[in-house]
Design a protein around this motif. Structure first.
Motif, PDB file in Angstrom:
ATOM      1  N   TYR A 125       0.805  -1.225   0.000  1.00 64.29           N
ATOM      2  CA  TYR A 125       0.000   0.000   0.000  1.00 64.29           C
ATOM      3  C   TYR A 125       0.843   1.283   0.000  1.00 64.29           C
ATOM      4  O   TYR A 125       0.291   2.379  -0.067  1.00 64.29           O
ATOM      5  N   GLY A 126       2.149   1.152   0.113  1.00 60.75           N
ATOM      6  CA  GLY A 126       3.002   2.338   0.097  1.00 60.75           C
ATOM      7  C   GLY A 126       2.814   3.253   1.291  1.00 60.75           C
ATOM      8  O   GLY A 126       2.964   4.463   1.187  1.00 60.75           O
ATOM      9  N   ASP A 146       1.040   1.440 -10.017  1.00 60.78           N
ATOM     10  CA  ASP A 146      -0.382   1.357 -10.394  1.00 60.78           C
ATOM     11  C   ASP A 146      -1.144   0.429  -9.453  1.00 60.78           C
ATOM     12  O   ASP A 146      -2.266   0.738  -9.032  1.00 60.78           O
ATOM     13  N   LYS A 147      -0.544  -0.705  -9.128  1.00 59.86           N
ATOM     14  CA  LYS A 147      -1.205  -1.653  -8.226  1.00 59.86           C
ATOM     15  C   LYS A 147      -1.338  -1.069  -6.825  1.00 59.86           C
ATOM     16  O   LYS A 147      -2.367  -1.245  -6.164  1.00 59.86           O
ATOM     17  N   ARG A 152      -4.750   1.303  -2.645  1.00 58.80           N
ATOM     18  CA  ARG A 152      -5.013   2.457  -1.788  1.00 58.80           C
ATOM     19  C   ARG A 152      -6.427   2.994  -2.047  1.00 58.80           C
ATOM     20  O   ARG A 152      -7.162   3.312  -1.096  1.00 58.80           O
ATOM     21  N   LYS A 153      -6.802   3.091  -3.300  1.00 59.86           N
ATOM     22  CA  LYS A 153      -8.139   3.580  -3.663  1.00 59.86           C
ATOM     23  C   LYS A 153      -9.227   2.679  -3.085  1.00 59.86           C
ATOM     24  O   LYS A 153     -10.265   3.151  -2.607  1.00 59.86           O
ATOM     25  N   HIS A 154      -8.973   1.384  -3.095  1.00 62.33           N
ATOM     26  CA  HIS A 154      -9.948   0.396  -2.608  1.00 62.33           C
ATOM     27  C   HIS A 154     -10.270   0.595  -1.125  1.00 62.33           C
ATOM     28  O   HIS A 154     -11.386   0.307  -0.681  1.00 62.33           O
ATOM     29  N   ILE A 155      -9.286   1.085  -0.359  1.00 66.05           N
ATOM     30  CA  ILE A 155      -9.540   1.316   1.073  1.00 66.05           C
ATOM     31  C   ILE A 155      -9.626   2.813   1.391  1.00 66.05           C
ATOM     32  O   ILE A 155      -9.431   3.240   2.523  1.00 66.05           O
ATOM     33  N   THR A 159      -3.682   8.934  -3.361  1.00 63.83           N
ATOM     34  CA  THR A 159      -2.654   8.286  -4.180  1.00 63.83           C
ATOM     35  C   THR A 159      -1.309   8.347  -3.465  1.00 63.83           C
ATOM     36  O   THR A 159      -1.093   9.180  -2.573  1.00 63.83           O
ATOM     37  N   LEU A 160      -0.401   7.480  -3.876  1.00 64.08           N
ATOM     38  CA  LEU A 160       0.927   7.476  -3.271  1.00 64.08           C
ATOM     39  C   LEU A 160       1.657   8.783  -3.552  1.00 64.08           C
ATOM     40  O   LEU A 160       2.393   9.287  -2.701  1.00 64.08           O
ATOM     41  N   GLU A 161       1.445   9.338  -4.729  1.00 63.30           N
ATOM     42  CA  GLU A 161       2.073  10.621  -5.064  1.00 63.30           C
ATOM     43  C   GLU A 161       1.578  11.721  -4.122  1.00 63.30           C
ATOM     44  O   GLU A 161       2.375  12.532  -3.619  1.00 63.30           O
TER      45      GLU A 161
END
Length: 200
Positions: A125-126, A146-147, A152-155, A159-161
Motif C-alpha cells: 500500500y506504500g 499502479d497496483k 489504496r483507492k480500494h480502502i 494516491t501514493l504521489e
C-alpha cells in the motif's frame, strides 16, 4: 458488547506517552539518526502492556474500547517494531476484525506494510516512508505504482504521489532532517532487524 472505559483509558495513555516522547525527540533533533534507546524501551513496554490487554479482551475493536482507544491500540502495535511475534499476532487478529467490519481496513494496510518493510519485502500500500540516499522522505520498496494506487483507492486512501507530498510537508513542518550518515544508519538498521528477529 459494552465498552470498557478503564481499558480504553489505559490504551489511550500508552499512545499519549508514545507521542510525547516522539515530540521530545523531534525537538532535540534525534528522530532521524536511528532507533533512539528511550523510544525503543517505551515501545517495548507499551507492547507488553497492550499484549496483556489483548490476551484478556481480544483485539481492541471499536465495539470493545471505542474509536479513540482502538486507534491508539493500532498506533502502539504499529510502533512495536522490536516485537515481531507480537506484531504478527496482531496482524492476524486485525485481519479477522476487518473481515468482521470491526476495524478500519487502513489500519490493516499500514500494519501489513510495516511488517513487510521490516522483513525486507515490498509493501503493498506504500504507507511506509524513510529517508532515501538523496535526503528525501520516500516510500519504502513497493511492488508496482499502479497496483499500489489501486489498492489504496480500494480502502479510500489518497494516491501514493499525494501521500508523498503530505509526508514531506509534515516532516518539514516538524523540522525533521535526514540522517547525518545514510549508509551507517542503513547498516545499523539491518543489524538491529537481524538482532530482534525480522531478518536472518
Amino acid at each position: 458488547m459494552k465498552k470498557d472505559d478503564n481499558i480504553a483509558d489505559k490504551i489511550i495513555d500508552l499512545k499519549r506517552k508514545d507521542l510525547k516522547l516522539r515530540d521530545q525527540l523531534i525537538s532535540q533533533g534525534k528522530l532521524s539518526n536511528g532507533y533512539d534507546e528511550a523510544m525503543e524501551k517505551l515501545h517495548n513496554s507499551n507492547a507488553a502492556i497492550l499484549n496483556e490487554i489483548i490476551d484478556t479482551i481480544g483485539y481492541p475493536t471499536i465495539q470493545k474500547v471505542g474509536k479513540e482507544a482502538s486507534e491508539a491500540a493500532w498506533l502502539v502495535i504499529q510502533h512495536a517494531i522490536g516485537q515481531p511475534d507480537f506484531m504478527k499476532k496482531c496482524r492476524g487478529l486485525l485481519e479477522k476484525a476487518v473481515a468482521g467490519h470491526q476495524a478500519e481496513p487502513w489500519n490493516l494496510a499500514y500494519l501489513t506494510d510495516r511488517i513487510a518493510v521490516l522483513e525486507g519485502k515490498p509493501q503493498l500500500y506504500g504507507t511506509q516512508f524513510d529517508w532515501d540516499k538523496n535526503g528525501k522522505l520516500s516510500p519504502n520498496l513497493f511492488d508496482d505504482l499502479d497496483k499500489v494506487n489501486e489498492r489504496r483507492k480500494h480502502i479510500r486512501l489518497n494516491t501514493l504521489e499525494e501521500q508523498t507530498t503530505l509526508i514531506r510537508q509534515r516532516a518539514a513542518s516538524e523540522g525533521q532532517t535526514p540522517p547525518e550518515d545514510y549508509d551507517k544508519r542503513q547498516r545499523e538498521a539491518d543489524e538491529w532487524r537481524k538482532r530482534v528477529g525480522w531478518m536472518k
